[in-house]
Design a protein around this motif. Structure first.
Motif, PDB file in Angstrom:
ATOM      1  N   UNK A 125       0.916  -1.202   0.032  1.00  0.00           N
ATOM      2  CA  UNK A 125      -0.177   0.160  -0.042  1.00  0.00           C
ATOM      3  C   UNK A 125       0.900   1.253  -0.032  1.00  0.00           C
ATOM      4  N   UNK A 126       0.736   1.893  -1.177  1.00  0.00           N
ATOM      5  CA  UNK A 126       1.781   3.049  -1.444  1.00  0.00           C
ATOM      6  C   UNK A 126       0.895   4.473  -1.140  1.00  0.00           C
ATOM      7  N   UNK A 127       1.765   5.515  -0.695  1.00  0.00           N
ATOM      8  CA  UNK A 127       1.222   6.923  -0.789  1.00  0.00           C
ATOM      9  C   UNK A 127       2.103   7.505  -1.720  1.00  0.00           C
ATOM     10  N   UNK A 128       1.492   8.162  -2.855  1.00  0.00           N
ATOM     11  CA  UNK A 128       2.266   8.903  -3.753  1.00  0.00           C
ATOM     12  C   UNK A 128       1.701  10.289  -3.897  1.00  0.00           C
ATOM     13  N   UNK A 129       2.698  11.298  -3.980  1.00  0.00           N
ATOM     14  CA  UNK A 129       2.302  12.562  -3.962  1.00  0.00           C
ATOM     15  C   UNK A 129       3.074  13.210  -5.336  1.00  0.00           C
ATOM     16  N   UNK A 130       2.209  14.017  -5.920  1.00  0.00           N
ATOM     17  CA  UNK A 130       2.803  14.697  -7.220  1.00  0.00           C
ATOM     18  C   UNK A 130       2.278  16.347  -7.152  1.00  0.00           C
ATOM     19  N   UNK A 131       2.779  16.987  -8.066  1.00  0.00           N
ATOM     20  CA  UNK A 131       2.159  18.551  -8.032  1.00  0.00           C
ATOM     21  C   UNK A 131       0.612  18.324  -8.843  1.00  0.00           C
ATOM     22  N   UNK A 132      -0.271  19.110  -8.497  1.00  0.00           N
ATOM     23  CA  UNK A 132      -1.523  19.407  -9.084  1.00  0.00           C
ATOM     24  C   UNK A 132      -1.261  20.008 -10.371  1.00  0.00           C
ATOM     25  N   UNK A 133      -2.557  20.189 -10.920  1.00  0.00           N
ATOM     26  CA  UNK A 133      -2.724  20.968 -12.256  1.00  0.00           C
ATOM     27  C   UNK A 133      -2.384  22.383 -12.103  1.00  0.00           C
ATOM     28  N   UNK A 134      -2.710  23.075 -11.100  1.00  0.00           N
ATOM     29  CA  UNK A 134      -2.445  24.402 -10.571  1.00  0.00           C
ATOM     30  C   UNK A 134      -0.855  24.870 -10.549  1.00  0.00           C
ATOM     31  N   UNK A 135      -0.115  23.551 -10.045  1.00  0.00           N
ATOM     32  CA  UNK A 135       1.343  23.824  -9.742  1.00  0.00           C
ATOM     33  C   UNK A 135       1.815  24.436  -8.562  1.00  0.00           C
ATOM     34  N   UNK A 136       0.705  24.431  -7.506  1.00  0.00           N
ATOM     35  CA  UNK A 136       0.801  25.084  -6.156  1.00  0.00           C
ATOM     36  C   UNK A 136       0.497  23.961  -5.094  1.00  0.00           C
ATOM     37  N   UNK A 137      -0.640  23.146  -5.693  1.00  0.00           N
ATOM     38  CA  UNK A 137      -1.144  22.149  -4.786  1.00  0.00           C
ATOM     39  C   UNK A 137      -0.673  20.760  -4.763  1.00  0.00           C
ATOM     40  N   UNK A 138      -0.908  19.727  -4.215  1.00  0.00           N
ATOM     41  CA  UNK A 138      -0.649  18.409  -4.048  1.00  0.00           C
ATOM     42  C   UNK A 138      -1.895  17.634  -4.551  1.00  0.00           C
ATOM     43  N   UNK A 139      -1.466  16.586  -5.201  1.00  0.00           N
ATOM     44  CA  UNK A 139      -2.353  15.375  -5.331  1.00  0.00           C
ATOM     45  C   UNK A 139      -1.666  14.111  -4.698  1.00  0.00           C
ATOM     46  N   UNK A 140      -2.455  13.510  -3.894  1.00  0.00           N
ATOM     47  CA  UNK A 140      -2.229  12.372  -2.979  1.00  0.00           C
ATOM     48  C   UNK A 140      -2.732  11.149  -3.573  1.00  0.00           C
ATOM     49  N   UNK A 141      -2.075  10.122  -3.778  1.00  0.00           N
ATOM     50  CA  UNK A 141      -2.758   8.910  -4.682  1.00  0.00           C
ATOM     51  C   UNK A 141      -2.407   7.667  -4.035  1.00  0.00           C
ATOM     52  N   UNK A 142      -3.334   7.080  -3.114  1.00  0.00           N
ATOM     53  CA  UNK A 142      -3.225   5.937  -2.758  1.00  0.00           C
ATOM     54  C   UNK A 142      -3.189   4.856  -3.638  1.00  0.00           C
ATOM     55  N   UNK A 143      -1.963   3.901  -3.562  1.00  0.00           N
ATOM     56  CA  UNK A 143      -2.090   3.016  -4.637  1.00  0.00           C
ATOM     57  C   UNK A 143      -1.701   1.686  -4.176  1.00  0.00           C
ATOM     58  N   UNK A 144      -1.898   0.732  -4.886  1.00  0.00           N
ATOM     59  CA  UNK A 144      -1.235  -0.634  -4.540  1.00  0.00           C
ATOM     60  C   UNK A 144      -0.682  -1.435  -5.917  1.00  0.00           C
ATOM     61  N   UNK A 145       0.549  -1.722  -5.547  1.00  0.00           N
ATOM     62  CA  UNK A 145       1.322  -2.330  -6.409  1.00  0.00           C
ATOM     63  C   UNK A 145       1.316  -3.977  -6.593  1.00  0.00           C
ATOM     64  N   UNK A 146       1.258  -4.448  -7.934  1.00  0.00           N
ATOM     65  CA  UNK A 146       1.097  -5.862  -8.293  1.00  0.00           C
ATOM     66  C   UNK A 146       2.484  -6.461  -8.306  1.00  0.00           C
ATOM     67  N   UNK A 147       3.296  -5.600  -8.643  1.00  0.00           N
ATOM     68  CA  UNK A 147       4.632  -6.109  -9.034  1.00  0.00           C
ATOM     69  C   UNK A 147       5.825  -5.051  -9.096  1.00  0.00           C
ATOM     70  N   UNK A 148       6.708  -5.024  -9.849  1.00  0.00           N
ATOM     71  CA  UNK A 148       7.739  -4.111 -10.096  1.00  0.00           C
ATOM     72  C   UNK A 148       7.378  -3.532 -11.336  1.00  0.00           C
ATOM     73  N   UNK A 149       6.219  -2.716 -11.196  1.00  0.00           N
ATOM     74  CA  UNK A 149       5.865  -1.681 -12.099  1.00  0.00           C
ATOM     75  C   UNK A 149       5.044  -0.788 -11.369  1.00  0.00           C
ATOM     76  N   UNK A 150       4.276   0.047 -12.454  1.00  0.00           N
ATOM     77  CA  UNK A 150       3.634   1.264 -11.757  1.00  0.00           C
ATOM     78  C   UNK A 150       2.563   0.865 -10.849  1.00  0.00           C
ATOM     79  N   UNK A 151       2.348   1.083  -9.642  1.00  0.00           N
ATOM     80  CA  UNK A 151       1.581   0.961  -8.764  1.00  0.00           C
ATOM     81  C   UNK A 151      -0.131   1.570  -9.512  1.00  0.00           C
TER      82      UNK A 151
END
Length: 514
Positions: A125-151
């Motif tokens: 269970x991963x918590x991944x964060x990156x910049x939102x479309x405004x360039x000032x906020x944050x998008x937080x995405x809970x993800x689950x990985x199935x292997x050595x690939x993009x969760x």
């Protein structure tokens, strides 16, 4: 009798015997105070032993935990990269709600930041964060990985991002303060809140920055990754819990209840650049060059050899593309225009190769054109053109649209160069076709021959410098020649005789048609 009874009872031996034969009557009852003290000591001793053996918190630890609940019990991990910039992850777990609340910050120089549970990506269970479309906020995405690939984003986990989250004022740092509700368990695993060395993984994204408000946005491959452990007993609170606060006197976060980073690796994403290089080499250079050889050198062998090399290069590119498709969520379904067209071109290449080989064998055997030869003639240029177009689609699909400008420039330069070579080749051929009118026999059927008695003379000697009469006697012998043999005549069979200028007849045999 009373006397006897009294005597018996007063005899010490009788008293001893009565104790031996009546033990219940002789039992000594301890005082209530002594029993309570012994029981309490036994319970405390058993609790301490159990705490050492099974990690069960003692009363002192429970009291300390309750005292820390007011400030949200937490464990904190801090990693400093090669530039001295910190990735910070402070975690609090609430037993009453199953919530995981955390503070996470990382340098914005990376395209994203992520922390996950477990020793490896699979089932994490991963918590991944990156910049939102405004360039000032944050998008937080809970993800689950199935292997050595993009969760993959999981909508089953609800996260609440606090208003303190966002980009730092100088846009240099991601700051995430959030809670994931009921996240101590998930479909593929759980977090052991009693473990003092619970495993975690972390990663920092490379490539172009991910800018999106979608929690399912595609992310680049990680640039740095590693692992660490956390003391979940220290991080767990009995109350509602909350986002951990700075644990240092100066208002910062320092490592507490967590190990140092281990298993650090610098990652490189060689797959997509290799795929692009190989496919551009095949469709922009090798295949066009093979077609050019057939028109310039008029050599079937050179044409076939170069095109087979191009097929090998192209199929290496196809194999690398299939492997890359397994690494990213957006490419796993093979639904993009680049992938669909690429698969169709792969089939077309197989057809083109097969038709070319079969046509060549049939032509050598029957000396006649075939329908496969006609298809091969027009299918080849179509494959090259569509392959070049698909290269541009590939750059866009990989979020590298800015590479299309230099790509188009290279394609245009290569096309102009090849077109110029073909143009001068045809121009030179046209000049040679006109040469026999001036007395040369280079293009006479059957190879260089001299017809008539006199050898061809220079232009000035024949036509004169003043442009006088034009004698054509040196071409008179050609008028008596019979027509050329029909197409497909067997090589080596004399078809007619020709009398040269000396009056001697000789057989004329056509050259083989290849």
């Amino acid at each position: 009798m009373p006397g006897s009874a009294s005597t018996a009872s007063s005899d010490p031996r009788c008293e001893a015997d009565s104790r031996i034969h009546n033990p219940v009557a002789d039992t000594i009852t301890p005082s209530p105070t002594l029993l309570t003290t012994a029981a309490r000591d036994f319970v405390l001793l058993a609790t301490a032993v159990a705490g050492l053996l099974f990690g069960i918190p003692t009363d002192a630890q429970q009291l300390e935990r309750r005292a820390n609940d007011a400030n949200h019990a937490s464990s904190t991990f801090v990693y400093s990269d090669a530039s001295g910039l910190n990735l910070t992850f402070a975690l609090n777990a609430a037993t009453s709600t199953g919530d995981l609340c955390f503070h996470m910050s990382a340098p914005a120089a990376y395209s994203w930041v992520g922390v996950g549970t477990g020793k490896q990506m699979r089932d994490s269970l991963m918590f991944i964060a990156y910049t939102d479309s405004s360039g000032h906020g944050i998008t937080l995405s809970p993800r689950i990985a199935t292997g050595n690939s993009e969760p993959t984003y999981t909508a089953s986990k609800n996260v609440t991002v606090e208003t303190s989250s966002g980009m730092a004022d100088d846009q240099s740092t991601y700051v995430v303060d959030a809670c994931c509700h009921n996240c101590t368990t998930w479909s593929r695993g759980s977090l052991d809140l009693m473990s003092k060395t619970a495993p975690f993984i972390f990663a920092l994204g490379g490539g172009y920055a991910t800018v999106s408000t979608s929690p399912a946005a595609s992310i680049e491959r990680h640039e740095v990754f590693g692992s660490f452990t956390m003391d979940m007993q220290q991080a767990t609170s009995d109350g509602a819990g909350g986002v951990p606060q700075p644990n240092a006197p100066n208002g910062t976060y320092v490592t507490s209840g967590a190990s140092l980073a281990t298993g650090l690796k610098q990652d490189n994403n060689y797959g997509p650049p290799l795929h692009a290089l190989v496919m551009c080499l095949a469709f922009v250079l090798v295949f066009p060059f093979g077609a050019l050889l057939l028109r310039v050198l008029e050599s079937v062998k050179w044409h076939a050899g170069v095109q087979i090399i191009g097929f090998i290069i192209a199929f290496v590119g196809v194999a690398s593309g299939i492997y890359i498709a397994t690494m990213y969520n957006k490419s796993k379904s093979y639904s993009s225009a680049h992938q669909v067209l690429g698969l169709l071109l792969t089939v077309a290449l197989l057809v083109q190769l097969s038709f070319g080989i079969v046509h060549h064998r049939l032509y050598k055997k029957h000396q006649k054109p075939t329908i496969m030869g006609r298809i091969h003639k027009y299918l080849g240029p179509s494959i090259i053109l569509l392959g070049i177009v698909n290269g541009g689609l590939g750059f866009s699909f990989a979020n590298r649209s800015n590479r299309n400008v230099p790509y188009i420039i290279v394609v245009v330069l290569v096309a102009l160069t090849f077109a110029a070579i073909v143009f001068f080749k045809k121009r030179r051929g046209n000049r040679r076709v006109k040469a026999p009118q001036n007395g040369g026999g280079e293009f006479a059927y059957g190879g260089p021959q001299t017809y008539g008695g006199a050898a061809p003379q220079p232009y000035d000697a024949v036509y004169g410098r003043e442009g006088g009469a034009i004698p054509l006697s040196h071409m008179s012998s050609q008028a008596s020649m019979p027509p050329p043999p029909p197409y497909g005549a067997r090589a080596g069979t004399p078809l007619y005789t020709h009398e040269n200028g000396s009056g001697i007849s000789r057989e004329v045999t056509p050259r083989p048609m290849v």
